[in-house]
Write an enzyme that holds these catalytic residues in place. Sequence first.
Site, mmCIF file in Angstrom:
data_model
loop_
_atom_site.group_PDB
_atom_site.id
_atom_site.type_symbol
_atom_site.label_atom_id
_atom_site.label_comp_id
_atom_site.label_asym_id
_atom_site.label_seq_id
_atom_site.Cartn_x
_atom_site.Cartn_y
_atom_site.Cartn_z
ATOM 1 N N THR A 90 -12.871 24.462 -100.638
ATOM 2 C CA THR A 90 -12.939 23.236 -101.638
ATOM 3 C C THR A 90 -14.269 22.482 -101.280
ATOM 4 O O THR A 90 -14.667 22.397 -100.161
ATOM 5 C CB THR A 90 -11.601 22.397 -101.395
ATOM 6 O OG1 THR A 90 -11.470 21.934 -100.072
ATOM 7 C CG2 THR A 90 -10.478 23.146 -101.962
ATOM 8 N N SER A 125 -17.362 22.535 -101.813
ATOM 9 C CA SER A 125 -18.311 23.567 -101.152
ATOM 10 C C SER A 125 -19.684 23.664 -101.946
ATOM 11 O O SER A 125 -20.405 24.721 -101.727
ATOM 12 C CB SER A 125 -17.672 24.922 -100.867
ATOM 13 O OG SER A 125 -17.056 25.243 -102.267
ATOM 14 N N ILE A 134 -21.093 20.813 -95.189
ATOM 15 C CA ILE A 134 -20.183 21.483 -94.507
ATOM 16 C C ILE A 134 -19.567 22.479 -95.262
ATOM 17 O O ILE A 134 -19.702 23.712 -94.905
ATOM 18 C CB ILE A 134 -19.550 20.530 -93.596
ATOM 19 C CG1 ILE A 134 -20.167 19.774 -92.755
ATOM 20 C CG2 ILE A 134 -18.187 21.463 -92.844
ATOM 21 C CD1 ILE A 134 -19.153 19.027 -91.852
ATOM 22 N N GLY A 135 -19.017 22.386 -96.336
ATOM 23 C CA GLY A 135 -18.548 23.090 -97.338
ATOM 24 C C GLY A 135 -19.364 24.159 -97.679
ATOM 25 O O GLY A 135 -18.880 25.447 -97.657
ATOM 26 N N SER A 154 -11.706 15.420 -88.838
ATOM 27 C CA SER A 154 -12.897 14.735 -88.235
ATOM 28 C C SER A 154 -12.550 14.049 -86.939
ATOM 29 O O SER A 154 -11.245 13.887 -86.420
ATOM 30 C CB SER A 154 -13.176 13.526 -89.619
ATOM 31 O OG SER A 154 -14.052 12.728 -88.885
ATOM 32 N N TYR A 189 -9.831 5.705 -94.160
ATOM 33 C CA TYR A 189 -10.288 6.996 -93.973
ATOM 34 C C TYR A 189 -9.652 7.876 -92.676
ATOM 35 O O TYR A 189 -9.304 8.875 -92.703
ATOM 36 C CB TYR A 189 -11.948 7.279 -93.891
ATOM 37 C CG TYR A 189 -12.317 8.448 -93.410
ATOM 38 C CD1 TYR A 189 -12.540 9.573 -94.280
ATOM 39 C CD2 TYR A 189 -12.849 8.657 -92.236
ATOM 40 C CE1 TYR A 189 -13.210 10.705 -93.936
ATOM 41 C CE2 TYR A 189 -13.485 9.902 -91.821
ATOM 42 C CZ TYR A 189 -13.576 10.884 -92.675
ATOM 43 O OH TYR A 189 -14.267 12.169 -92.297
#
Length: 264
Positions: free
Chosen positions: A13, A15, A19-20, A141, A154
């Site tokens: 997802t 992407s 990073i995705g 994270s 977050y």
Amino acid sequence: MNIDLSGKTALVTASTAGIGFAIAEGLARAGARVALNGRTSSSVDDAKKRLLAQVPNADVIAIAADLADADGVAKIREVLDEIDILVNNAGIYGPQDFFETGDEIWERYFQVNVMSGVRLSRTYLPAMEARGWGRVVFISSESALNIPADMIHYGVTKTGQLSVARGLAKRMAGTGVTVNSVLPGPTLSEGLQSMLKDQAQQEGRDIESVATDFVMQNRPSSVIQRAATPEEVANMVVYVCSQQASATSGAALRVDGGVVDDIV
């Protein structure tokens, strides 16, 4: 180590970039059929072209769906009935003082960062269990452990992802399906590059050195003392999705450059 994911279908997802996209590319290079996801048709079509330019023989699907609500998951299910690998990378972030963060922002972050992965896992895990093989990865994270004072909303959602992943790993115990979390730290993705671009131009420096200063100012506990690349994060994810990682489940695997000052 030769990671071969031939015959496996992977959904990553969010992407289309960062990073995705690096994860999607890594999985494609390992032979997996990869489903790219983004919020708009133009973004996923562009990402598909870029991925095929990098991996010409890849089997790539582009799915436009906003995962902020259940309708987005339903759109993905219309295209992909079953998958073998689910990488829950969709997420939003942004600094905001706690006392100025209203309920609607908390709800939006929870829906995108936590519930998107919950819904997709609920959708695809039963078939993985029935086949006796599957991989689910939540991209959390280091902020899940080091809650940022300026992004409490977050950080809470990233911690929530760890809880969901650990619980699902227990729920899938003995099935051949693994569930893990990967925790990136400061990463030189398009977002960070865009944020630092003006500074780099003004100072006549390359973006990598400016990013290094940013890391040392904002994450001084970093051991590698630089930003990671998206590919370095993707390498961990591809491994976790492999057959070689079959004994790793319920783990929170840090690719944070040593930012979290903890020996476990």
